[in-house]
Structures are given as structure tokens and as C-alpha cells.
Design an enzyme around this catalytic site. Sequence first.
Site, PDB file in Angstrom:
ATOM      1  N   PRO A   1      31.800 -24.370  33.727  1.00  0.00           N
ATOM      2  CA  PRO A   1      31.148 -23.195  33.147  1.00  0.00           C
ATOM      3  C   PRO A   1      29.883 -23.586  32.387  1.00  0.00           C
ATOM      4  O   PRO A   1      29.859 -24.614  31.709  1.00  0.00           O
ATOM      5  CB  PRO A   1      32.207 -22.641  32.186  1.00  0.00           C
ATOM      6  CG  PRO A   1      33.022 -23.831  31.797  1.00  0.00           C
ATOM      7  CD  PRO A   1      33.015 -24.757  32.994  1.00  0.00           C
TER       8      PRO A   1
ATOM      9  N   ARG B   1      26.826 -20.798  31.582  1.00  0.00           N
ATOM     10  CA  ARG B   1      26.440 -19.548  30.930  1.00  0.00           C
ATOM     11  C   ARG B   1      27.531 -18.972  30.016  1.00  0.00           C
ATOM     12  O   ARG B   1      27.243 -18.537  28.902  1.00  0.00           O
ATOM     13  CB  ARG B   1      26.119 -18.514  32.024  1.00  0.00           C
ATOM     14  CG  ARG B   1      25.601 -17.186  31.507  1.00  0.00           C
ATOM     15  CD  ARG B   1      25.605 -16.139  32.645  1.00  0.00           C
ATOM     16  NE  ARG B   1      25.027 -16.654  33.855  1.00  0.00           N
ATOM     17  CZ  ARG B   1      23.746 -16.545  34.199  1.00  0.00           C
ATOM     18  NH1 ARG B   1      22.910 -15.913  33.398  1.00  0.00           N
ATOM     19  NH2 ARG B   1      23.309 -17.046  35.333  1.00  0.00           N
TER      20      ARG B   1
ATOM     21  N   ARG C   1      14.142 -15.139  32.334  1.00  0.00           N
ATOM     22  CA  ARG C   1      15.150 -14.417  33.116  1.00  0.00           C
ATOM     23  C   ARG C   1      14.723 -12.998  33.529  1.00  0.00           C
ATOM     24  O   ARG C   1      14.918 -12.627  34.690  1.00  0.00           O
ATOM     25  CB  ARG C   1      16.499 -14.392  32.388  1.00  0.00           C
ATOM     26  CG  ARG C   1      17.085 -15.799  32.169  1.00  0.00           C
ATOM     27  CD  ARG C   1      18.507 -15.765  31.628  1.00  0.00           C
ATOM     28  NE  ARG C   1      19.412 -15.233  32.619  1.00  0.00           N
ATOM     29  CZ  ARG C   1      19.863 -13.998  32.644  1.00  0.00           C
ATOM     30  NH1 ARG C   1      19.541 -13.149  31.701  1.00  0.00           N
ATOM     31  NH2 ARG C   1      20.650 -13.601  33.604  1.00  0.00           N
TER      32      ARG C   1
ATOM     33  N   TYR D   1      14.651 -12.805  37.495  1.00  0.00           N
ATOM     34  CA  TYR D   1      15.812 -12.145  38.121  1.00  0.00           C
ATOM     35  C   TYR D   1      15.900 -10.661  37.791  1.00  0.00           C
ATOM     36  O   TYR D   1      16.942 -10.056  37.993  1.00  0.00           O
ATOM     37  CB  TYR D   1      17.123 -12.761  37.608  1.00  0.00           C
ATOM     38  CG  TYR D   1      17.232 -14.254  37.568  1.00  0.00           C
ATOM     39  CD1 TYR D   1      17.098 -15.016  38.724  1.00  0.00           C
ATOM     40  CD2 TYR D   1      17.554 -14.910  36.375  1.00  0.00           C
ATOM     41  CE1 TYR D   1      17.252 -16.395  38.679  1.00  0.00           C
ATOM     42  CE2 TYR D   1      17.711 -16.288  36.326  1.00  0.00           C
ATOM     43  CZ  TYR D   1      17.550 -17.019  37.480  1.00  0.00           C
ATOM     44  OH  TYR D   1      17.716 -18.383  37.435  1.00  0.00           O
TER      45      TYR D   1
ATOM     46  N   CYS E   1      -0.549 -13.990  30.630  1.00  0.00           N
ATOM     47  CA  CYS E   1      -1.410 -13.257  31.547  1.00  0.00           C
ATOM     48  C   CYS E   1      -0.759 -13.080  32.918  1.00  0.00           C
ATOM     49  O   CYS E   1      -1.190 -13.680  33.913  1.00  0.00           O
ATOM     50  CB  CYS E   1      -2.750 -13.965  31.676  1.00  0.00           C
ATOM     51  SG  CYS E   1      -3.474 -14.202  30.056  1.00  0.00           S
ATOM     52  N   GLU E   2       0.308 -12.311  32.963  1.00  0.00           N
ATOM     53  CA  GLU E   2       1.028 -11.969  34.192  1.00  0.00           C
ATOM     54  C   GLU E   2       1.664 -10.610  33.938  1.00  0.00           C
ATOM     55  O   GLU E   2       2.267 -10.412  32.874  1.00  0.00           O
ATOM     56  CB  GLU E   2       2.186 -12.954  34.457  1.00  0.00           C
ATOM     57  CG  GLU E   2       1.817 -14.392  34.633  1.00  0.00           C
ATOM     58  CD  GLU E   2       1.530 -14.774  36.069  1.00  0.00           C
ATOM     59  OE1 GLU E   2       1.905 -14.009  36.986  1.00  0.00           O
ATOM     60  OE2 GLU E   2       0.920 -15.836  36.263  1.00  0.00           O
TER      61      GLU E   2
ATOM     62  N   TYR F   1      20.052 -20.515  30.029  1.00  0.00           N
ATOM     63  CA  TYR F   1      18.881 -20.371  30.885  1.00  0.00           C
ATOM     64  C   TYR F   1      17.712 -19.747  30.104  1.00  0.00           C
ATOM     65  O   TYR F   1      16.934 -18.959  30.645  1.00  0.00           O
ATOM     66  CB  TYR F   1      19.232 -19.578  32.162  1.00  0.00           C
ATOM     67  CG  TYR F   1      20.413 -20.219  32.879  1.00  0.00           C
ATOM     68  CD1 TYR F   1      20.246 -21.422  33.548  1.00  0.00           C
ATOM     69  CD2 TYR F   1      21.689 -19.676  32.817  1.00  0.00           C
ATOM     70  CE1 TYR F   1      21.322 -22.057  34.159  1.00  0.00           C
ATOM     71  CE2 TYR F   1      22.769 -20.294  33.423  1.00  0.00           C
ATOM     72  CZ  TYR F   1      22.576 -21.495  34.096  1.00  0.00           C
ATOM     73  OH  TYR F   1      23.641 -22.121  34.693  1.00  0.00           O
TER      74      TYR F   1
HETATM   75  C1  LIG Z   1      24.427 -23.922  37.651  1.00  0.00           C
HETATM   76  C2  LIG Z   1      25.708 -24.551  38.027  1.00  0.00           C
HETATM   77  C3  LIG Z   1      26.849 -24.359  37.243  1.00  0.00           C
HETATM   78  C4  LIG Z   1      26.886 -23.446  36.053  1.00  0.00           C
HETATM   79  O1  LIG Z   1      26.742 -22.105  36.403  1.00  0.00           O
HETATM   80  P1  LIG Z   1      26.947 -20.985  35.278  1.00  0.00           P
HETATM   81  O2  LIG Z   1      26.675 -19.717  35.977  1.00  0.00           O
HETATM   82  O3  LIG Z   1      25.986 -21.262  34.194  1.00  0.00           O
HETATM   83  O4  LIG Z   1      28.366 -21.085  34.818  1.00  0.00           O
HETATM   84  C5  LIG Z   1      27.989 -25.044  37.593  1.00  0.00           C
HETATM   85  N1  LIG Z   1      28.017 -25.872  38.680  1.00  0.00           N
HETATM   86  C6  LIG Z   1      26.936 -26.071  39.450  1.00  0.00           C
HETATM   87  C7  LIG Z   1      27.038 -26.988  40.598  1.00  0.00           C
HETATM   88  C8  LIG Z   1      25.759 -25.423  39.154  1.00  0.00           C
HETATM   89  O5  LIG Z   1      24.696 -25.612  39.940  1.00  0.00           O
END
Ligand SMILES: *Cc1c(COP(=O)(O)O)cnc(C)c1O
Length: 437
Positions: A298, A300, A336, A340, A366-367, A395
Site C-alpha cells: 500500500p 496512497r 494530480r 488525472y 503558465c499552463e 503523489y
Molecule cells: C505505485 C505502486 C504501488 C502503490 O500503489 P498505491 O496506489 O499508492 O497503493 C504498489 N506497488 C507497485 C508495483 C506500484 O507501482
Amino acid sequence: MQPATSVFVGFLLSSSARPFVYAGGELVCDGVSLQKLAKKFGTPLYVYSAAQMVERAGMFAREFADVQHTVCYAVKANSALGVLKLLAAQGCGFDIVSGGELERVIRAAGDKRAEVCGRVVFSGVGKQPAEIDLALREGILLFNVESEGELELVAERAAKLKIKARIALRVNPDVFAETHPYISTGLREHKFGIDIRLARKVYKRAAQLKWLEPAGVSVHIGSQIRSVEPFAAALSRVVALIKQLRADGHDIRYADAGGGLGIDYGAGNFEPAKQVAKYAKALKGALGTMDLHLLLEPGRFIVAQAGALVSQVLFVKKNGTKTFVIADAAMNDLIRPALYQAHHEIVPLKQTSRKLRKVDVVGPVCESGDFFARDREMAPLKRGDGIALLDAGAYGLSLSSNYNTRVRPAEVLIERGKARLIRRRETVEDLFGPEMI
Ligand SMILES: *Cc1c(COP(=O)(O)O)cnc(C)c1O
């Protein structure tokens, strides 16, 4: 569709998901006033709650307590040394995607270097010889190998250094998960992993290579995934493969379920503990009675909601029918929304009951893509007012840049009611450092 901002900001007080609440009309994090932090450290400023990061890591530890497991926090979500040190002290391992990230883990681990590196898994589609060598020397737990070419390269480096490499193939399970296309990774058309249907053949090859030890199977289907079913579906496929591989004579001990568990960026009531419980139930269901060491990655989920980006309003201006709130933070600090179309709640540092008006919150870059919110209902703001962009702990700074020669923000970690600067604001001199004229 993006959720509308709540009509009033009282949700912050009732939600268990965020450490940012109003106390005496002021936004605070674990008892510390953000306005005071803004004054002391300047803006834009990232503020993190250590308590929440520890709490989130603990949710995984608790829910998976009845299975052998290691939580390998995904460094790329927030790679601040202060954050890595905090999580290492909680017993976390780390999921890294570059040699640079391994250097960070080493730096954060201090005298626990060997122990912490023993809990590192190395993911990523483009590993290079120097990065592989460093990981081998540090004795990491597992290379998550993403192609046959990489398998040969890891074998070559391991033979050269005479250090055995434990490997897992990152398989591509061809599982669809509802998320933004840029952060979906588990379909055959994505660049990640090895087609699960070809995996047995590749493990056979791996077993022939003297310095490789096939020890696991790994999967990672994407990021910000809100429903737990795709995780279970992917792990079920991994478990089925492990059964075949064991029958083929491979000693597979690790199942790496990847990361990707999503949070609620909206104003709704989100209960993270319940979400982790659901996630654990789903994964444990997929594991069944298999005797495996589960690895979790994990990122995020552990750090996003612990963080906010604090900014100050520079100007409010009208163009035609639109009102623009120009903040001192920009897309280079938090990309972000631009990258996204991600939603971040934006709240004033001083609580207000003034009537809401529709505004765009933008940065100075400037975007036209440099926006944090469009047509957002917000209480009126004026020059000098402080705002906080919530859920910015993941992130955020890790995806930041110096675009427009903007120095990157400082970072503050709140621990036991005290604010500690864990990264000073950059200076323009810092940026000139590597340059020559
Ligand atoms: C980015 C990534 C994660 C973490 O993803 P989250 O959405 O931040 O939990 C875990 N494993 C791999 C291989 C990743 O590229």
C-alpha cells in the site's frame, strides 16, 4: 463526474478519515494550527500527520495479523526520508521502483539498514544494472521481475556478484479495475508484468539460472481502486498459478498482492478501518488455506489523507463570468488535478459560514492545465487568505517538479503535537546546483 464540495465544512469534524479539523474556528492538524505553520514555514507547505500514517499502517497489520505478511509501503507515494523513517520504525518494509528509492530507504533506515533492506521488494519495468547490483548487495527480499529480458539481466548481475537473487515474476492477471486509465496497470495491454499465461514457462527458465531463486509471484493491478473485488480476483489468479508452480517443483513462498487500495477524495463519510477490513477479508478469501507469506504494497492508503498542501491566496480576479482564485501553490507542487483530473477538497484555514460562490482555484504556472479546482463552490476568499488542499500526502511532493523554476515546498511532519520540518523549502541556488554555463 467530480463530487461537489460539501456546502459547509463541518464534514471535516465528523469524518474519521482526515486529521485536519476545525478547532476554535481554525484548521488544525493533530492540535497544531495550520495558519501558524504557514506563518512560520511559509507557503506552499506540505503538512503531514505522523499519527495518521502510523494508524493506517496499523490497520493493515491488525487486519492481516492472522496470516504471515509484510507491509511493504510503496515509497513512490511519499518518499520523504522523515516518512520512511517513521514507517520503518513501525516495522514496515518497502516497495521500491528505482535505485534512488533504495538509497532513500537505506538513508532512512540508519543502523537498521540490513534488517530494513531485508523487507524491500523491487518493482518496475526498467531496472538497470547498477540498481540491480545495489539491491543485491543490500540483500533485498524480492525482485519483482517484469519481463524475460529483466530476468536474464538479474541472473547475470547475480552471477557476477555471486549473490543469490530471490525473484517473483510480476504477472499481468488481465483483471480490469475501475480507476483512471493512467493508473490502471492490470490489463494485458498495459506495459506492466508478464502475461500470466506465459508465467510457468518463464519460471522454468528462472529455475535453470543458477543465481536465481524463484520464491514468489507478484501482481499489482493499479492505483486508487475503490472496490476490493478486483484485488481478490487478481490474487485468486496468483494463487492458482502458485499451485501449478509448486506442482512444477518451484518453492514459492511469497504472494505479493501489490498496492492500489483507494481512498475517498470527496466529502463523503469514509471509514478507512472498514475499508481495510473489507480488503483483508477479500484477500484472505483468495488465499484460502494456502501456506504463503503475503506481501502488501500500500502507498496512497497510508499517506494520502495524512497530508495537506497549505497555500495562500495571491489574487482573486474575474475574467468574464469566471472568478479565479490564484493560489501560491501550483501544478508543479501538486500535479494530480492536472494529470488525472483528480479531485481535492479545498478548505479555508479559517472556518467561515459565508455564502458559497463558484470559483476556479488555480496556480501561477503558465499552463491552462494549472488548476486545482474548476467551478468549485467555495466561501469567498481574498488576497492573503490561507487554504488547504486535502488528501495531498500521496503523489504530492513525490510527483512535484521545478517547472517555471519554482522551488519545491517545505514539508512538516506533526508528531505528538509538535511540528518538525522534514524538508526545508528549496532555494533557487539549489536548482542551479547541477547546472553549468
Ligand atoms: C505505485 C505502486 C504501488 C502503490 O500503489 P498505491 O496506489 O499508492 O497503493 C504498489 N506497488 C507497485 C508495483 C506500484 O507501482
